[in-house]
Design a protein around this motif. Sequence first.
Motif, PDB file in Angstrom:
ATOM      1  N   ASP A  50       0.934  -1.133   0.028  1.00  0.00           N
ATOM      2  CA  ASP A  50      -0.177  -0.056   0.069  1.00  0.00           C
ATOM      3  C   ASP A  50       1.067   1.258  -0.034  1.00  0.00           C
ATOM      4  N   ILE A  51       1.320   1.777  -1.357  1.00  0.00           N
ATOM      5  CA  ILE A  51       1.963   2.765  -1.310  1.00  0.00           C
ATOM      6  C   ILE A  51       1.267   3.969  -0.874  1.00  0.00           C
ATOM      7  N   PRO A  52       2.168   5.277  -0.758  1.00  0.00           N
ATOM      8  CA  PRO A  52       1.433   6.478  -0.269  1.00  0.00           C
ATOM      9  C   PRO A  52       0.410   7.178  -1.048  1.00  0.00           C
ATOM     10  N   GLY A  53      -0.411   7.435  -0.495  1.00  0.00           N
ATOM     11  CA  GLY A  53      -1.725   8.298  -1.134  1.00  0.00           C
ATOM     12  C   GLY A  53      -3.053   8.095  -0.538  1.00  0.00           C
ATOM     13  N   ASN A  54      -4.185   8.473  -1.394  1.00  0.00           N
ATOM     14  CA  ASN A  54      -5.604   8.403  -0.984  1.00  0.00           C
ATOM     15  C   ASN A  54      -6.210   7.397  -1.487  1.00  0.00           C
ATOM     16  N   TYR A  55      -7.151   6.658  -0.674  1.00  0.00           N
ATOM     17  CA  TYR A  55      -7.529   5.271  -1.105  1.00  0.00           C
ATOM     18  C   TYR A  55      -9.151   5.591  -0.955  1.00  0.00           C
ATOM     19  N   ARG A  56     -10.095   4.797  -2.056  1.00  0.00           N
ATOM     20  CA  ARG A  56     -11.406   5.102  -1.494  1.00  0.00           C
ATOM     21  C   ARG A  56     -11.977   3.667  -2.258  1.00  0.00           C
ATOM     22  N   ILE A  57     -12.893   3.308  -1.668  1.00  0.00           N
ATOM     23  CA  ILE A  57     -13.918   2.231  -2.584  1.00  0.00           C
ATOM     24  C   ILE A  57     -15.509   2.642  -2.195  1.00  0.00           C
ATOM     25  N   SER A  58     -16.122   2.737  -3.296  1.00  0.00           N
ATOM     26  CA  SER A  58     -17.574   3.254  -3.249  1.00  0.00           C
ATOM     27  C   SER A  58     -18.466   1.930  -3.328  1.00  0.00           C
ATOM     28  N   LEU A  59     -19.329   1.668  -2.491  1.00  0.00           N
ATOM     29  CA  LEU A  59     -20.119   0.667  -2.224  1.00  0.00           C
ATOM     30  C   LEU A  59     -21.729   1.157  -2.455  1.00  0.00           C
ATOM     31  N   SER A  60     -22.411   0.508  -3.156  1.00  0.00           N
ATOM     32  CA  SER A  60     -23.838   0.597  -3.647  1.00  0.00           C
ATOM     33  C   SER A  60     -24.784  -0.137  -2.829  1.00  0.00           C
ATOM     34  N   TYR A  61     -25.493   0.212  -1.863  1.00  0.00           N
ATOM     35  CA  TYR A  61     -26.511  -0.700  -1.188  1.00  0.00           C
ATOM     36  C   TYR A  61     -27.900  -0.571  -2.060  1.00  0.00           C
ATOM     37  N   ASN A  62     -28.404  -1.660  -2.174  1.00  0.00           N
ATOM     38  CA  ASN A  62     -29.645  -1.618  -2.955  1.00  0.00           C
ATOM     39  C   ASN A  62     -30.857  -2.404  -2.205  1.00  0.00           C
ATOM     40  N   VAL A  63     -32.030  -1.915  -2.192  1.00  0.00           N
ATOM     41  CA  VAL A  63     -33.168  -2.368  -1.618  1.00  0.00           C
ATOM     42  C   VAL A  63     -34.026  -3.211  -2.859  1.00  0.00           C
ATOM     43  N   GLU A  64     -34.411  -4.488  -2.784  1.00  0.00           N
ATOM     44  CA  GLU A  64     -35.354  -5.002  -3.695  1.00  0.00           C
ATOM     45  C   GLU A  64     -36.430  -5.554  -3.060  1.00  0.00           C
ATOM     46  N   LEU A  65     -37.461  -5.727  -3.764  1.00  0.00           N
ATOM     47  CA  LEU A  65     -38.898  -6.246  -3.178  1.00  0.00           C
ATOM     48  C   LEU A  65     -39.295  -7.414  -4.000  1.00  0.00           C
ATOM     49  N   TYR A  66     -39.693  -8.476  -3.327  1.00  0.00           N
ATOM     50  CA  TYR A  66     -39.913  -9.669  -4.062  1.00  0.00           C
ATOM     51  C   TYR A  66     -41.223  -9.660  -4.759  1.00  0.00           C
ATOM     52  N   SER A  67     -41.289 -10.032  -5.939  1.00  0.00           N
ATOM     53  CA  SER A  67     -42.708 -10.101  -6.635  1.00  0.00           C
ATOM     54  C   SER A  67     -43.248 -11.322  -6.802  1.00  0.00           C
ATOM     55  N   GLU A  68     -44.402 -11.480  -5.910  1.00  0.00           N
ATOM     56  CA  GLU A  68     -44.658 -13.032  -6.310  1.00  0.00           C
ATOM     57  C   GLU A  68     -45.430 -13.370  -7.506  1.00  0.00           C
ATOM     58  N   SER A  69     -45.705 -12.237  -8.063  1.00  0.00           N
ATOM     59  CA  SER A  69     -46.411 -12.695  -9.382  1.00  0.00           C
ATOM     60  C   SER A  69     -45.429 -13.240 -10.549  1.00  0.00           C
ATOM     61  N   ASP A  70     -44.383 -13.106 -10.549  1.00  0.00           N
ATOM     62  CA  ASP A  70     -43.452 -13.380 -11.563  1.00  0.00           C
ATOM     63  C   ASP A  70     -42.022 -14.051 -10.896  1.00  0.00           C
ATOM     64  N   GLY A  71     -41.910 -13.948  -9.488  1.00  0.00           N
ATOM     65  CA  GLY A  71     -40.685 -14.504  -8.754  1.00  0.00           C
ATOM     66  C   GLY A  71     -39.590 -14.031  -8.839  1.00  0.00           C
ATOM     67  N   THR A  72     -39.561 -12.522  -9.233  1.00  0.00           N
ATOM     68  CA  THR A  72     -38.651 -11.869  -9.542  1.00  0.00           C
ATOM     69  C   THR A  72     -38.100 -10.795  -8.181  1.00  0.00           C
ATOM     70  N   TRP A  73     -37.016 -10.581  -8.390  1.00  0.00           N
ATOM     71  CA  TRP A  73     -36.704  -9.295  -7.215  1.00  0.00           C
ATOM     72  C   TRP A  73     -36.627  -7.911  -7.992  1.00  0.00           C
ATOM     73  N   GLN A  74     -37.503  -7.059  -7.567  1.00  0.00           N
ATOM     74  CA  GLN A  74     -37.515  -5.562  -8.375  1.00  0.00           C
ATOM     75  C   GLN A  74     -37.108  -4.580  -7.547  1.00  0.00           C
ATOM     76  N   PRO A  75     -35.972  -3.971  -8.033  1.00  0.00           N
ATOM     77  CA  PRO A  75     -35.181  -2.929  -7.248  1.00  0.00           C
ATOM     78  C   PRO A  75     -36.139  -1.731  -6.859  1.00  0.00           C
ATOM     79  N   VAL A  76     -36.077  -1.449  -5.528  1.00  0.00           N
ATOM     80  CA  VAL A  76     -36.756  -0.262  -5.231  1.00  0.00           C
ATOM     81  C   VAL A  76     -36.208   1.117  -4.835  1.00  0.00           C
ATOM     82  N   THR A  77     -34.911   1.032  -4.208  1.00  0.00           N
ATOM     83  CA  THR A  77     -34.236   2.304  -3.949  1.00  0.00           C
ATOM     84  C   THR A  77     -32.699   1.820  -3.732  1.00  0.00           C
ATOM     85  N   SER A  78     -31.712   2.691  -3.720  1.00  0.00           N
ATOM     86  CA  SER A  78     -30.231   2.561  -3.609  1.00  0.00           C
ATOM     87  C   SER A  78     -29.681   3.641  -3.155  1.00  0.00           C
TER      88      SER A  78
END
Length: 470
Positions: free
Chosen positions: A143-171
Motif C-alpha cells: 500500500d504505497i502512499p496516497g488516498n484510497y477509496r472504495i465506493s459501495l452501492s446498497y440496493n433494496v429489492e422487493l420480491y414480486s410473487e407474480s413473476d418470482g423476481t426481485w424488483q429494485p426499489v431504492t439504492s
Amino acid sequence: MKKGIFSLLIFILILLLGVAYANEKASLILHPDVLLGVVDENIYQGATYEGGGYFRALTSDKKVRVEWKEKKREWRLLVKAVEVDVPVRASESDVLSDFYWRKDEKEPWVKFTFLNSSREVARSNKKKETYRIEYKYQPDVNDIPGNYRISLSYNVELYSESDGTWQPVTSDTVSISWQVKTWGIVKVKKTVNLGTIDASIYKNATPEGGGEFGYLESSKNEVFVICNDPDGWILKLSVVDVNYPPRFSSDLLEDFSWKVNGGSYQSGTNLDETAATVDVETRQGSKVYEIGYRYFADLNDIKGEYGIKLKYRLISANNQVKKRDTCQLLWSAQKWILLCGDKNIDLGVLDKSKVSIDSEGHLHFEPLRSLKNPLFVMSNSLEGWVIKLKVLSYSTPPNFEGDLLKDFKWRIRKGKYQSASGLDKKEKKIKEEKKGPLRKVYHIDYRYKPDIDDIQGEYKITLQYSVYPR
C-alpha cells in the motif's frame, strides 16, 4: 367481444400492480462517508529484528437502516463495490481483495472479488430493520502512499410473487476512504556480545615469535527493515559511540569490520565520521539483513571492557521517512600471558671426540652445548612480567655418581652462565620486564660440563619456564 375486452382489462390491471410494487417507497438510511483512518508506521505491530510482526487492520462500523411506509412482503438488502480509486502505481484488484465487510461481529468477513458483484446483506419482511455493518481494510507493505477509496452501492429489492423476481426499489452509495502515508521501520538486535580476548586469541605461536592474532566474531545478527515507499529506501550504518579502558592506546575502529548477507568484511575505520551504505532498495517491501561483526585483536587490547555503539538509519527514497535503531557491541579482554619454547633440546653426545689429554696426562672434556634456543613471551599486561625457571625432573644412568645439576648451566644470551643446582627444590626468577604490553623473544644457551663420572647412558633434565604478571 365483451370477453376479449374483459381479458385485456385484467392484463392491464396486473401490469399496473407490478409497476406499483417496483415503486413502493422505502427509505435507505446510511452514512455516505466512512473514514477508516490512516496507515502509518503504527499499523505494523510487534516488529522484531528477526522480521516478526503483523499489520493491524483499519476498521469502522456504521448502521444501515431500511424503512418501509407500509409493511410489505419479503425484501432484501444487497451491497456491491462499484468503484475503486487508488494511487497511480497501486493495484485496484489488490486493494479490493484486501477489503472486507460483515453484517455483525458474529458473521464471517466477506470480501468483494470483483466490481459490481452483488452480495446479499440481509433478507426480511419487517417494516423496519437496522443493521450494523462493519468495514475492514487489511493493509500490507504494498500500500504505497496516497488516498484510497472504495465506493459501495446498497440496493433494496422487493420480491414480486407474480413473476418470482426481485424488483429494485431504492439504492444509495457509501464511500469508504483511508489515507496511506510513507512509513518505515528498522529494528536491530539491541546487544551483541563478541566474547572475551585471552591468550587463546593468538594462533600458531612458535618459539621464534611466529603466529598471528585471531578475532572475535558474531556472524549472524538480523536487521529488519520494512518500508512502503514505492521507490525503496537506503539503509546506512554509523558509529555513535565507543568505549574502552582508560589506558587503551589504539584506534578501536581500525580493528573493527562488518559485513552484510555473507559478503566480504568491510573496514569500520571512520564510521564515526562517515556513514556506510548497507543497502539500497528500489521498491517497497521488507527485508531481513544478516549482519556480521568482527574485531581483530592485537597486543594493545589491555584488560578491560570494550564496546561500539552502532546506529542503523533507514531513509525512504522520498526522504519523508527517517528512522533509526541502535545496537551495542560488547566484548572484554582479560590480562593474559603467552609463553612458547622448544619442547626438546639435544645437547649432543659425549664420545672420544669430546675428550683430549694434555702433555701432562690430564683429561680435558669439551662442553656439550645448545645455543640460541628461542623462548617467546608476550602479554597485554601494562605492568610487564616475571620469568621463573625450575627443574621439574632429571634422570641419569643407574650407576651415575656425579652431580648432574651442578654440571648443567644455562644463561639468557649475553648473560652469565648459572648452575642449575638447587633448581629442583625451588624455582628461580631469571628475568623481569617492568612495562607492557610487550612481546619478546629471549635466546637461551645451555651447557653441560662432562667429567670422568659421566658413564655411558642417557641423561635428561626437564626444565619448566613459568611467566607471571608483575
